[in-house]
Design a protein around this motif. Structure first.
Motif, PDB file in Angstrom:
ATOM      1  N   PHE A  20       0.824  -1.212   0.000  1.00 37.45           N
ATOM      2  CA  PHE A  20       0.000   0.000   0.000  1.00 37.45           C
ATOM      3  C   PHE A  20       0.859   1.264   0.000  1.00 37.45           C
ATOM      4  CE2 PHE A  20      -1.788   3.271   2.900  1.00 37.45           C
ATOM      5  CZ  PHE A  20      -2.628   3.862   1.978  1.00 37.45           C
ATOM      6  N   LEU A  21       1.831   1.353   0.909  1.00 35.30           N
ATOM      7  CA  LEU A  21       2.617   2.593   1.038  1.00 35.30           C
ATOM      8  C   LEU A  21       3.413   2.894  -0.234  1.00 35.30           C
ATOM      9  CD1 LEU A  21       3.991   2.261   4.700  1.00 35.30           C
ATOM     10  CD2 LEU A  21       2.214   3.860   3.913  1.00 35.30           C
ATOM     11  N   HIS A  22       4.094   1.878  -0.792  1.00 37.95           N
ATOM     12  CA  HIS A  22       4.897   2.127  -2.002  1.00 37.95           C
ATOM     13  C   HIS A  22       4.000   2.484  -3.185  1.00 37.95           C
ATOM     14  CE1 HIS A  22       8.766   1.145  -0.287  1.00 37.95           C
ATOM     15  NE2 HIS A  22       8.364  -0.049   0.086  1.00 37.95           N
ATOM     16  N   THR A  23       2.836   1.834  -3.269  1.00 35.46           N
ATOM     17  CA  THR A  23       1.932   2.135  -4.384  1.00 35.46           C
ATOM     18  C   THR A  23       1.359   3.534  -4.228  1.00 35.46           C
ATOM     19  OG1 THR A  23       1.429  -0.224  -4.545  1.00 35.46           O
ATOM     20  CG2 THR A  23      -0.049   1.275  -5.707  1.00 35.46           C
ATOM     21  N   MET A  24       1.030   3.910  -3.007  1.00 31.53           N
ATOM     22  CA  MET A  24       0.549   5.271  -2.765  1.00 31.53           C
ATOM     23  C   MET A  24       1.618   6.286  -3.179  1.00 31.53           C
ATOM     24  SD  MET A  24      -0.724   7.004   0.801  1.00 31.53           S
ATOM     25  CE  MET A  24       0.829   6.706   1.645  1.00 31.53           C
ATOM     26  N   ALA A  25       2.869   6.049  -2.799  1.00 28.72           N
ATOM     27  CA  ALA A  25       3.953   6.973  -3.168  1.00 28.72           C
ATOM     28  C   ALA A  25       4.135   7.016  -4.684  1.00 28.72           C
ATOM     29  CB  ALA A  25       5.257   6.556  -2.475  1.00 28.72           C
ATOM     30  N   ALA A  26       3.981   5.864  -5.342  1.00 26.26           N
ATOM     31  CA  ALA A  26       4.173   5.785  -6.804  1.00 26.26           C
ATOM     32  C   ALA A  26       3.140   6.621  -7.558  1.00 26.26           C
ATOM     33  CB  ALA A  26       4.111   4.327  -7.264  1.00 26.26           C
ATOM     34  N   TYR A  27       1.997   6.869  -6.923  1.00 22.46           N
ATOM     35  CA  TYR A  27       0.917   7.636  -7.562  1.00 22.46           C
ATOM     36  C   TYR A  27       0.684   8.991  -6.902  1.00 22.46           C
ATOM     37  CZ  TYR A  27       0.114   3.607 -10.444  1.00 22.46           C
ATOM     38  OH  TYR A  27       0.296   2.589 -11.358  1.00 22.46           O
ATOM     39  N   TYR A  28       1.591   9.379  -6.031  1.00 25.71           N
ATOM     40  CA  TYR A  28       1.529  10.715  -5.407  1.00 25.71           C
ATOM     41  C   TYR A  28       1.781  11.758  -6.509  1.00 25.71           C
ATOM     42  CZ  TYR A  28       2.908  14.309  -1.897  1.00 25.71           C
ATOM     43  OH  TYR A  28       3.017  15.430  -1.115  1.00 25.71           O
ATOM     44  N   LYS A 101      15.082   1.160  -8.723  1.00 26.88           N
ATOM     45  CA  LYS A 101      14.089   0.273  -9.345  1.00 26.88           C
ATOM     46  C   LYS A 101      12.701   0.418  -8.742  1.00 26.88           C
ATOM     47  CE  LYS A 101      17.150  -2.983 -11.326  1.00 26.88           C
ATOM     48  NZ  LYS A 101      18.236  -3.841 -10.855  1.00 26.88           N
ATOM     49  N   VAL A 102      12.504   1.484  -7.959  1.00 30.25           N
ATOM     50  CA  VAL A 102      11.245   1.550  -7.214  1.00 30.25           C
ATOM     51  C   VAL A 102      10.028   1.784  -8.134  1.00 30.25           C
ATOM     52  CG1 VAL A 102      11.152   4.012  -6.511  1.00 30.25           C
ATOM     53  CG2 VAL A 102      10.495   2.227  -4.889  1.00 30.25           C
ATOM     54  N   ASP A 103      10.209   2.576  -9.189  1.00 28.92           N
ATOM     55  CA  ASP A 103       9.080   2.784 -10.121  1.00 28.92           C
ATOM     56  C   ASP A 103       8.779   1.515 -10.915  1.00 28.92           C
ATOM     57  OD1 ASP A 103       8.678   5.371  -9.328  1.00 28.92           O
ATOM     58  OD2 ASP A 103       9.569   6.295 -11.112  1.00 28.92           O
ATOM     59  N   GLU A 104       9.848   0.834 -11.305  1.00 31.90           N
ATOM     60  CA  GLU A 104       9.637  -0.427 -12.035  1.00 31.90           C
ATOM     61  C   GLU A 104       8.858  -1.406 -11.155  1.00 31.90           C
ATOM     62  OE1 GLU A 104      13.149  -2.240 -13.827  1.00 31.90           O
ATOM     63  OE2 GLU A 104      12.346  -4.234 -13.387  1.00 31.90           O
ATOM     64  N   ARG A 105       9.241  -1.494  -9.881  1.00 32.01           N
ATOM     65  CA  ARG A 105       8.585  -2.449  -8.977  1.00 32.01           C
ATOM     66  C   ARG A 105       7.138  -2.080  -8.666  1.00 32.01           C
ATOM     67  NH1 ARG A 105       6.002  -5.478  -6.659  1.00 32.01           N
ATOM     68  NH2 ARG A 105       6.397  -6.722  -4.803  1.00 32.01           N
ATOM     69  N   TRP A 106       6.880  -0.766  -8.453  1.00 34.53           N
ATOM     70  CA  TRP A 106       5.573  -0.378  -7.896  1.00 34.53           C
ATOM     71  C   TRP A 106       4.671   0.407  -8.842  1.00 34.53           C
ATOM     72  CZ3 TRP A 106       4.243  -3.285  -4.087  1.00 34.53           C
ATOM     73  CH2 TRP A 106       5.243  -3.802  -3.240  1.00 34.53           C
ATOM     74  N   ARG A 107       5.164   0.756 -10.061  1.00 33.40           N
ATOM     75  CA  ARG A 107       4.319   1.533 -10.951  1.00 33.40           C
ATOM     76  C   ARG A 107       4.369   1.054 -12.403  1.00 33.40           C
ATOM     77  NH1 ARG A 107       5.080   7.683 -12.901  1.00 33.40           N
ATOM     78  NH2 ARG A 107       6.944   6.614 -13.641  1.00 33.40           N
TER      79      ARG A 107
END
Ligand code: FAD
Length: 116
Positions: A20-28, A101-107
């Motif tokens: 939830f937290l990483h996905t929320m940040a990915a769409y902030y 790699k955080v965008d690749e993983r979560w967005r």
């Protein structure tokens, strides 16, 4: 651990919460308004008071005092959260995640399109 109609343990709670937290940040927002920035700070502060793994929440609050939330952009929030998760990973003896790699993983998903 346990059939999936059982209450969650701290590992399952952690996986679900990081998702939830990483996905929320990915769409902030890329360019959050002052009020969105303030809301995100409030959200994280509130979250850290009520996250129902108490020793996890205590450690997260302490880490946030030293490293305050970076809420100025989607990229900054995503990187900040990745670093916070890595602090927990290190404490638990898990591998460090590459925050490039955080965008690749979560967005965006991987370039080979297997998640599209
Ligand atoms: P998780 O750590 O849950 O990660 C899920 C997925 O996120 C991984 O599979 C990986 O793809 C991805 N990922 C991993 N690292 C990163 C990163 N840095 N950035 C972006 N994505 C990443 N457990 C404790 O025992 N003690 C604690 O003090 C503790 N504190 C916690 C504090 C918070 C705020 C949260 C949300 C959870 C905490 N947990 C704690 C739980 C712990 O972090 C894990 O969620 C749990 O151990 C399950 O780990 P896992 O290996 O399945 O993957």
């Amino acid at each position: 651990s346990g059939p999936n109609d059982c209450p969650v343990d701290s590992e399952q709670l952690g996986q679900a919460t990081w998702t939830f937290l990483h996905t929320m940040a990915a769409y902030y927002p890329e360019r959050p308004s002052p009020s969105q920035m303030e809301s995100m700070r409030t959200f994280l502060s509130t979250f850290s008071q009520f996250y129902p793994c108490w020793y996890c929440a205590d450690a997260f609050r302490e880490d946030m005092e030293i490293n305050p939330p970076q809420v100025a952009s989607r990229r900054k929030l995503s990187q900040w959260l990745c670093e916070r998760h890595n602090v927990v990973n290190v404490r638990l003896g898990k591998g460090v995640f590459d925050c490039a790699k955080v965008d690749e993983r979560w967005r965006d998903g991987p370039a080979d399109g297997r998640c599209d």
